[in-house]
Design a protein around this motif. Structure first.
Motif, short mmCIF file in Angstrom:
data_model
loop_
_atom_site.label_atom_id
_atom_site.label_comp_id
_atom_site.label_asym_id
_atom_site.label_seq_id
_atom_site.Cartn_x
_atom_site.Cartn_y
_atom_site.Cartn_z
N PRO A 77 64.23 45.20 40.87
CA PRO A 77 62.74 45.24 40.82
C PRO A 77 62.22 45.92 41.87
N GLY A 78 62.81 46.11 43.16
CA GLY A 78 62.44 46.93 44.07
C GLY A 78 63.82 47.69 44.82
N HIS A 79 63.55 47.88 46.06
CA HIS A 79 64.69 48.67 46.90
C HIS A 79 66.14 48.07 47.13
N LEU A 80 67.16 48.63 47.23
CA LEU A 80 68.44 47.97 47.50
C LEU A 80 68.80 48.49 49.22
N ARG A 81 68.90 47.44 49.87
CA ARG A 81 69.61 47.75 51.13
C ARG A 81 71.17 47.45 51.45
N VAL A 82 72.07 48.04 51.63
CA VAL A 82 73.35 47.63 51.99
C VAL A 82 73.77 47.34 53.14
N LEU A 83 74.09 46.27 53.58
CA LEU A 83 74.23 45.82 55.06
C LEU A 83 75.93 45.83 55.56
N ARG A 84 76.10 46.84 56.19
CA ARG A 84 77.73 46.93 56.56
C ARG A 84 77.93 46.09 57.87
N PRO A 85 79.16 45.72 58.28
CA PRO A 85 79.62 44.99 59.38
C PRO A 85 79.05 45.77 60.62
N GLY A 86 78.42 45.27 61.44
CA GLY A 86 78.11 45.82 62.75
C GLY A 86 76.81 46.72 62.62
N GLN A 87 76.20 46.98 61.52
CA GLN A 87 75.09 47.94 61.41
C GLN A 87 73.73 47.36 62.01
N GLY A 88 72.94 47.89 62.46
CA GLY A 88 71.81 47.69 63.03
C GLY A 88 70.74 47.56 61.66
N VAL A 89 70.00 46.34 61.77
CA VAL A 89 69.04 46.16 60.94
C VAL A 89 67.60 46.06 61.40
N THR A 90 66.61 46.66 60.57
CA THR A 90 65.40 46.26 60.96
C THR A 90 64.62 45.05 60.39
N ARG A 91 63.61 44.59 61.12
CA ARG A 91 63.20 43.31 60.92
C ARG A 91 61.97 43.28 59.81
N ASP A 92 61.87 44.32 59.32
CA ASP A 92 60.58 44.52 58.44
C ASP A 92 60.97 43.59 57.32
N LEU A 93 60.01 43.14 56.37
CA LEU A 93 60.18 42.03 55.45
C LEU A 93 59.70 42.77 54.04
#
Length: 114
Positions: A77-93
């Motif tokens: 229904p929306g976007h996909l974000r793949v989070l890999r080990p050690g990757q920085g992540v934004t805190r937007d919801l």
């Protein structure tokens, strides 16, 4: 030993200018710790209008332990974000965004909305 430009023949006015430049350059290097950043929130207008919908996580739980490329077979229904080990992540919801936490070889460890 630190020597100022005024010590080697520059006028004393340069001493203050150089000190201000040094302080402003050092101030740009400061990065506040992440613990002081507040939590991401959904704007109340989005909640009230019903614009917030799920990310499809509950229908995809069977994909845990499989390669994240399997997600290409599903309409999200929306976007996909793949989070890999050690990757920085934004805190937007983004409530309709599916987050796939994967290990180093791309195997899905955890699926969650946000």
């Amino acid at each position: 030993m630190i020597r100022f430009l005024s010590d080697i023949g520059y006028p004393s006015g340069f001493r203050l200018a150089h000190a201000l430049i040094l302080c402003s350059a050092l101030a740009g290097c400061f990065v506040p710790p992440l613990s002081r950043v507040g939590p991401a929130i959904v704007p109340p207008m989005m909640l009230a209008s019903g614009q917030v919908r799920g990310c499809g996580q509950d229908q995809l739980t069977h994909l845990s332990g499989k390669p994240f490329t399997e997600l290409a077979n599903y309409r999200l229904p929306g976007h996909l974000r793949v989070l890999r080990p050690g990757q920085g992540v934004t805190r937007d919801l983004m409530p309709d965004r599916l987050n796939a936490q994967v290990d180093g070889s791309g195997v899905i460890l955890h699926l969650f909305c946000g």
